[in-house]
Design an enzyme around this catalytic site. Structure first.
Site, PDB file in Angstrom:
ATOM      1  N   TYR A  39     -11.694  -4.967  -4.315  1.00 41.96           N
ATOM      2  CA  TYR A  39     -10.618  -3.970  -4.206  1.00 41.96           C
ATOM      3  C   TYR A  39      -9.756  -3.965  -5.484  1.00 41.96           C
ATOM      4  O   TYR A  39      -9.249  -2.938  -5.891  1.00 41.96           O
ATOM      5  CB  TYR A  39      -9.683  -4.326  -3.043  1.00 41.96           C
ATOM      6  N   CYS A  70      -5.649 -10.361   2.818  1.00 40.86           N
ATOM      7  CA  CYS A  70      -5.926  -9.860   1.476  1.00 40.86           C
ATOM      8  C   CYS A  70      -4.602  -9.390   0.868  1.00 40.86           C
ATOM      9  O   CYS A  70      -3.957  -8.490   1.420  1.00 40.86           O
ATOM     10  CB  CYS A  70      -6.904  -8.692   1.587  1.00 40.86           C
ATOM     11  N   CYS A 182      -4.371 -14.416  -4.442  1.00 38.78           N
ATOM     12  CA  CYS A 182      -5.525 -13.651  -3.957  1.00 38.78           C
ATOM     13  C   CYS A 182      -6.267 -14.614  -3.055  1.00 38.78           C
ATOM     14  O   CYS A 182      -6.429 -15.793  -3.400  1.00 38.78           O
ATOM     15  CB  CYS A 182      -6.409 -13.229  -5.132  1.00 38.78           C
TER      16      CYS A 182
HETATM   17  N1  DGL Z   1      -9.031 -11.227  -1.572  1.00 42.60           N
HETATM   18  C1  DGL Z   1      -8.274 -10.150  -2.044  1.00 42.60           C
HETATM   19  C2  DGL Z   1      -6.828 -10.476  -2.293  1.00 42.60           C
HETATM   20  O1  DGL Z   1      -6.283 -11.340  -1.649  1.00 42.60           O
HETATM   21  C3  DGL Z   1      -8.864  -9.074  -2.904  1.00 42.60           C
HETATM   22  C4  DGL Z   1      -9.947  -9.386  -3.870  1.00 42.60           C
HETATM   23  C5  DGL Z   1     -10.605  -8.119  -4.383  1.00 42.60           C
HETATM   24  O2  DGL Z   1     -11.319  -7.497  -3.618  1.00 42.60           O
HETATM   25  O3  DGL Z   1     -10.378  -7.748  -5.541  1.00 42.60           O
HETATM   26  O4  DGL Z   1      -6.177  -9.883  -3.095  1.00 42.60           O
END
Ligand code: DGL
Length: 261
Positions: A39, A70, A182
């Site tokens: 994402y 996330c 993240c």
């Molecule tokens: N695990 C995700 C977060 O906490 C997003 C990672 C991604 O899809 O770029 O930001």
């Protein structure tokens, strides 16, 4: 009814791991949006559409609460999701506040690592402005770590040079804490630990998020005593290999390399 946790991929399992430890009498659905991962490097509107699709699908399952495991998805969609869906939604944001509190007395700095999208959003910038009075917070995007994680790349020969290069521009002695902003990044705790001076604390948001989940369930009388910590692993990518991959990813969290260091 189950509690759902969702992420773009396997990162949110670091939150699931904490939830299973703290709330073992609940049952869960873990949803990975593998078709649309990552994402954090995509345009906001496109990512928002993927998130809504995923949550619509979870909504059909009569879940009792949703954890957006996330940081990126939370920063761009949590308010709209709350307006749209009837169940309680728990989001997460980089743990900047505890990180700042920790370093204040020592006159040290805070380094926040996250995806580019999280760091660009006003939600993050407002958070930093609110909790840090002087400019003691630096932000470092680490998008490649998400791709490494999704491909199960954990070998030190690949990861340590990558992180060494990214951290190279910082006087690490000046920092008191590093935020893993993240949910994929706690998979690399031991790698960070190898490169940081011993006094730098590693902080991630899983514990705070699960605490908040418990509070919300308590307030709404939704806390269960009847579950057994059962987890259904779902993905936007169909197929048995994908279910197996998700199970393996969870196994990695229990393995040696994810020791709390
Ligand atoms: N695990 C995700 C977060 O906490 C997003 C990672 C991604 O899809 O770029 O930001």
């Amino acid at each position: 009814m189950r509690i759902a946790l969702m992420d773009s991929g396997i990162g949110g399992m670091t939150v699931l791991h904490e939830a299973l430890r703290r709330l073992p009498r609940e049952d869960y659905i873990y949803f990975a949006d593998t078709l649309h991962v990552p994402y954090g490097t995509k345009p906001k509107e496109q990512v928002k559409r993927s998130i809504f699709e995923a949550v619509e699908r979870l909504h059909k399952e009569r879940i009792k609460a949703l954890v957006i495991a996330c940081n990126t998805a939370t920063s761009i969609a949590v308010s709209e999701l709350r307006e749209h869906f009837p169940f309680p939604i728990i989001g997460m944001e980089p743990a900047v506040k505890p990180a700042v509190e920790l370093v204040q007395a020592q006159h040290k700095r805070v380094l926040v690592t996250a995806t580019p999208l999280t760091l660009k959003e006003t939600k993050y910038q407002d958070l930093v402005a609110k909790v840090a009075h002087e400019s003691i917070v630096d932000s470092l995007p680490l998008p490649e770590l998400v791709s490494y994680c999704e491909r199960f790349v954990f070998d030190e020969d690949t990861i340590l040079p990558y992180l060494r290069d990214k951290l190279g521009g910082y006087q690490l002695e000046e920092y008191g804490s590093l935020v893993l902003g993240c949910t994929h990044f706690p998979f690399y705790r031991s790698h960070f630990r190898k490169l940081l001076p011993p006094h730098v604390e590693l902080i991630d948001g899983s514990r705070g998020t699960v605490k908040r989940l418990r509070q919300v369930l308590e307030q709404k009388s939704l806390l269960s005593e009847a579950g057994s910590g059962d987890v259904l692993y779902w993905s936007s990518k169909e197929g048995p290999e994908e279910s197996e991959r998700l199970r393996q990813a969870y196994g990695l969290l229990e393995a040696e390399r994810y020791k709390e260091v």
